[in-house]
Design a protein around this motif. Structure first.
Motif, PDB file in Angstrom:
ATOM      1  N   PRO A 192      -9.184  35.033  -4.720  1.00 12.49           N
ATOM      2  CA  PRO A 192      -8.087  36.016  -4.812  1.00 12.49           C
ATOM      3  C   PRO A 192      -7.177  36.003  -3.584  1.00 12.49           C
ATOM      4  O   PRO A 192      -5.948  36.064  -3.721  1.00 12.49           O
ATOM      5  N   LEU A 193      -7.768  35.896  -2.395  1.00 11.73           N
ATOM      6  CA  LEU A 193      -6.932  35.855  -1.190  1.00 11.73           C
ATOM      7  C   LEU A 193      -6.090  34.581  -1.149  1.00 11.73           C
ATOM      8  O   LEU A 193      -4.957  34.597  -0.652  1.00 11.73           O
ATOM      9  N   TYR A 194      -6.643  33.485  -1.648  1.00 13.79           N
ATOM     10  CA  TYR A 194      -5.898  32.228  -1.690  1.00 13.79           C
ATOM     11  C   TYR A 194      -4.614  32.409  -2.499  1.00 13.79           C
ATOM     12  O   TYR A 194      -3.530  31.973  -2.098  1.00 13.79           O
ATOM     13  N   SER A 195      -4.759  33.087  -3.649  1.00 14.47           N
ATOM     14  CA  SER A 195      -3.594  33.319  -4.505  1.00 14.47           C
ATOM     15  C   SER A 195      -2.586  34.251  -3.834  1.00 14.47           C
ATOM     16  O   SER A 195      -1.375  34.006  -3.866  1.00 14.47           O
ATOM     17  N   VAL A 196      -3.101  35.322  -3.204  1.00 13.74           N
ATOM     18  CA  VAL A 196      -2.199  36.285  -2.547  1.00 13.74           C
ATOM     19  C   VAL A 196      -1.454  35.633  -1.388  1.00 13.74           C
ATOM     20  O   VAL A 196      -0.224  35.769  -1.246  1.00 13.74           O
ATOM     21  N   LEU A 197      -2.176  34.895  -0.546  1.00 15.43           N
ATOM     22  CA  LEU A 197      -1.529  34.262   0.605  1.00 15.43           C
ATOM     23  C   LEU A 197      -0.524  33.200   0.161  1.00 15.43           C
ATOM     24  O   LEU A 197       0.517  33.013   0.801  1.00 15.43           O
ATOM     25  N   ALA A 198      -0.847  32.491  -0.948  1.00 20.88           N
ATOM     26  CA  ALA A 198       0.098  31.487  -1.456  1.00 20.88           C
ATOM     27  C   ALA A 198       1.385  32.149  -1.935  1.00 20.88           C
ATOM     28  O   ALA A 198       2.491  31.646  -1.687  1.00 20.88           O
ATOM     29  N   SER A 199       1.258  33.307  -2.606  1.00 21.30           N
ATOM     30  CA  SER A 199       2.461  33.998  -3.078  1.00 21.30           C
ATOM     31  C   SER A 199       3.276  34.563  -1.925  1.00 21.30           C
ATOM     32  O   SER A 199       4.490  34.727  -2.033  1.00 21.30           O
ATOM     33  N   GLY A 252     -15.947  34.913  15.535  1.00 22.95           N
ATOM     34  CA  GLY A 252     -16.911  34.037  14.882  1.00 22.95           C
ATOM     35  C   GLY A 252     -16.708  33.881  13.394  1.00 22.95           C
ATOM     36  O   GLY A 252     -17.556  33.266  12.731  1.00 22.95           O
ATOM     37  N   GLU A 253     -15.610  34.400  12.843  1.00 24.71           N
ATOM     38  CA  GLU A 253     -15.410  34.318  11.391  1.00 24.71           C
ATOM     39  C   GLU A 253     -15.285  32.845  10.960  1.00 24.71           C
ATOM     40  O   GLU A 253     -14.567  32.061  11.589  1.00 24.71           O
ATOM     41  N   PHE A 254     -15.968  32.482   9.873  1.00 25.62           N
ATOM     42  CA  PHE A 254     -16.050  31.063   9.498  1.00 25.62           C
ATOM     43  C   PHE A 254     -15.457  30.762   8.123  1.00 25.62           C
ATOM     44  O   PHE A 254     -14.685  29.818   7.967  1.00 25.62           O
ATOM     45  N   VAL A 255     -15.796  31.594   7.124  1.00 25.49           N
ATOM     46  CA  VAL A 255     -15.441  31.274   5.736  1.00 25.49           C
ATOM     47  C   VAL A 255     -13.924  31.180   5.554  1.00 25.49           C
ATOM     48  O   VAL A 255     -13.400  30.202   4.992  1.00 25.49           O
ATOM     49  N   TYR A 256     -13.190  32.179   6.029  1.00 28.23           N
ATOM     50  CA  TYR A 256     -11.726  32.147   5.886  1.00 28.23           C
ATOM     51  C   TYR A 256     -11.114  31.063   6.769  1.00 28.23           C
ATOM     52  O   TYR A 256     -10.101  30.450   6.397  1.00 28.23           O
ATOM     53  N   ALA A 257     -11.707  30.833   7.941  1.00 24.57           N
ATOM     54  CA  ALA A 257     -11.128  29.868   8.874  1.00 24.57           C
ATOM     55  C   ALA A 257     -11.098  28.460   8.282  1.00 24.57           C
ATOM     56  O   ALA A 257     -10.117  27.727   8.452  1.00 24.57           O
ATOM     57  N   ILE A 258     -12.170  28.066   7.575  1.00 26.95           N
ATOM     58  CA  ILE A 258     -12.199  26.701   7.046  1.00 26.95           C
ATOM     59  C   ILE A 258     -11.451  26.587   5.716  1.00 26.95           C
ATOM     60  O   ILE A 258     -11.185  25.485   5.258  1.00 26.95           O
ATOM     61  N   ALA A 287      -7.915  42.128   6.369  1.00 21.27           N
ATOM     62  CA  ALA A 287      -8.398  42.677   5.085  1.00 21.27           C
ATOM     63  C   ALA A 287      -9.917  42.766   5.062  1.00 21.27           C
ATOM     64  O   ALA A 287     -10.493  43.673   4.460  1.00 21.27           O
ATOM     65  N   LEU A 288     -10.572  41.841   5.746  1.00 25.19           N
ATOM     66  CA  LEU A 288     -12.037  41.835   5.776  1.00 25.19           C
ATOM     67  C   LEU A 288     -12.602  42.940   6.667  1.00 25.19           C
ATOM     68  O   LEU A 288     -13.578  43.607   6.307  1.00 25.19           O
ATOM     69  N   LEU A 289     -11.970  43.169   7.825  1.00 24.91           N
ATOM     70  CA  LEU A 289     -12.561  44.038   8.849  1.00 24.91           C
ATOM     71  C   LEU A 289     -12.006  45.461   8.858  1.00 24.91           C
ATOM     72  O   LEU A 289     -12.617  46.355   9.444  1.00 24.91           O
ATOM     73  N   VAL A 338     -18.889  43.539  -1.323  1.00 26.08           N
ATOM     74  CA  VAL A 338     -18.436  42.308  -1.972  1.00 26.08           C
ATOM     75  C   VAL A 338     -18.715  41.129  -1.042  1.00 26.08           C
ATOM     76  O   VAL A 338     -18.283  41.121   0.106  1.00 26.08           O
ATOM     77  N   PRO A 339     -19.473  40.116  -1.526  1.00 24.60           N
ATOM     78  CA  PRO A 339     -19.719  38.935  -0.683  1.00 24.60           C
ATOM     79  C   PRO A 339     -18.403  38.258  -0.285  1.00 24.60           C
ATOM     80  O   PRO A 339     -17.504  38.102  -1.121  1.00 24.60           O
ATOM     81  N   GLN A 340     -18.316  37.872   0.962  1.00 22.64           N
ATOM     82  CA  GLN A 340     -17.066  37.316   1.471  1.00 22.64           C
ATOM     83  C   GLN A 340     -16.589  36.077   0.703  1.00 22.64           C
ATOM     84  O   GLN A 340     -15.391  35.956   0.427  1.00 22.64           O
ATOM     85  N   PRO A 341     -17.481  35.112   0.326  1.00 23.24           N
ATOM     86  CA  PRO A 341     -16.979  33.940  -0.415  1.00 23.24           C
ATOM     87  C   PRO A 341     -16.284  34.304  -1.731  1.00 23.24           C
ATOM     88  O   PRO A 341     -15.406  33.573  -2.187  1.00 23.24           O
ATOM     89  N   MET A 342     -16.669  35.450  -2.349  1.00 20.06           N
ATOM     90  CA  MET A 342     -16.034  35.836  -3.612  1.00 20.06           C
ATOM     91  C   MET A 342     -14.580  36.243  -3.423  1.00 20.06           C
ATOM     92  O   MET A 342     -13.814  36.284  -4.389  1.00 20.06           O
ATOM     93  N   THR A 343     -14.185  36.569  -2.197  1.00 24.54           N
ATOM     94  CA  THR A 343     -12.805  37.007  -1.962  1.00 24.54           C
ATOM     95  C   THR A 343     -11.875  35.844  -1.624  1.00 24.54           C
ATOM     96  O   THR A 343     -10.671  36.042  -1.491  1.00 24.54           O
TER      97      THR A 343
END
Length: 275
Positions: A124-131, A208-214, A147-149, A116-121
């Motif tokens: 869903p992770l935004y919703s889970v972390l918000a809850s 070096g993780e970038f997508v989740y960090a920003i 969850a990624l690693l 699964v490409p990381q940007p696609m997650t």
């Protein structure tokens, strides 16, 4: 035995690969010692008057980003190991036909997760972390990185656990060792190469993780290394000397990690590659 022409070919190939990796690194280091004017007038110049002004300007930001990345990478590595080591040991045991089917399904699910490409997650992770009320916190980013690693760590450790002879488990059981004692005194020591390999790879990936960090860190917080490097480029300009100086500074912890662990890391990767 390798023939002489083949050995020469390997040496030439190693030299070409070495140059392919070293020349960009050399360009990064040289650019970091240039002024902005030198970068614009002679971007590929080798002979110039070096200056440390760029390092003096960015060292404060670099240290702040390194401290943030250290917190994230250490927490992600420790928690991932705490879950991945017993999970890999359990998935390596073949106690019954039903359990083997469960393992097959579980491993297939882990493999699909890796595709699964990381940007696609992100959504869903935004919703889970918000809850969970973790959105915009360092803890939320750590959970997302785990969850990624975690699937990759389990899949990497499992071949090492499979290599442990079942006779050792049977001997431990005959000696009266319980499951926890067997895991602590037998499984974990024999997984040391695999654990070190996972530590290095997970630490470097979290660093070096970038997508989740920003996406999951709020405005105003000190960004990790990847976010800070991305800030050096904007739509209309790029601070190339600052970007390269920050790249050098923020690479030093990873370089230190590799120097300390290189022998066992190479041994672990080689061992895992042939199992």
């Amino acid at each position: 035995m390798i023939s002489r022409p083949l050995r020469t070919t390997f040496r030439v190939l190693a030299l070409v690969l070495g140059l392919a990796y070293l020349l960009p690194l050399l360009w990064i280091v040289l650019t970091s010692f240039k002024t902005k004017q030198q970068v614009l007038t002679e971007p590929n110049g080798i002979f110039f008057t070096p200056t440390l002004d760029t390092y003096a300007n960015v060292v404060g930001d670099g240290i702040g980003a390194i401290l943030t990345s250290l917190q994230i990478a250490i927490a992600v590595t420790l928690i991932t190991l705490l879950i991945a080591v017993p999970a890999a040991a359990a998935l390596a045991r073949r106690v019954s036909v039903g359990w083997n089917r469960v393992i097959t399904v579980f491993l297939a699910a882990l493999l699909v997760l890796q595709m699964v490409p990381q940007p696609m997650t992100v959504i869903p992770l935004y919703s889970v972390l918000a809850s969970w009320k973790l959105l915009g916190t360092l803890g939320g980013l750590i959970v997302a990185d785990i969850a990624l690693l975690l699937p990759f760590a389990i899949m990497l450790l499992r071949p090492f656990a499979l290599a442990i002879p079942s006779a050792l488990y049977e001997a431990a059981e005959l000696d009266g060792a319980g499951r926890w004692r067997t895991f602590r005194s037998l499984t974990v020591p024999l997984l040391s190469n695999g654990i070190l390999t996972v530590v290095c790879i997970v630490f470097i990936s979290a660093w070096g993780e970038f997508v989740y960090a920003i996406n999951f860190l709020p405005q105003g917080i000190v960004l990790p290394v990847s976010g800070l490097l991305a800030q050096q480029n904007s739509t209309y300009s790029a601070e190339w000397n600052s970007l390269m100086a920050l790249a050098v500074i923020t690479s030093l912890p990873l370089l230190l990690l590799f120097v300390v662990s290189q022998r066992r890391l190479i041994a672990g990767l080689s061992l895992g590659a042939v199992k």
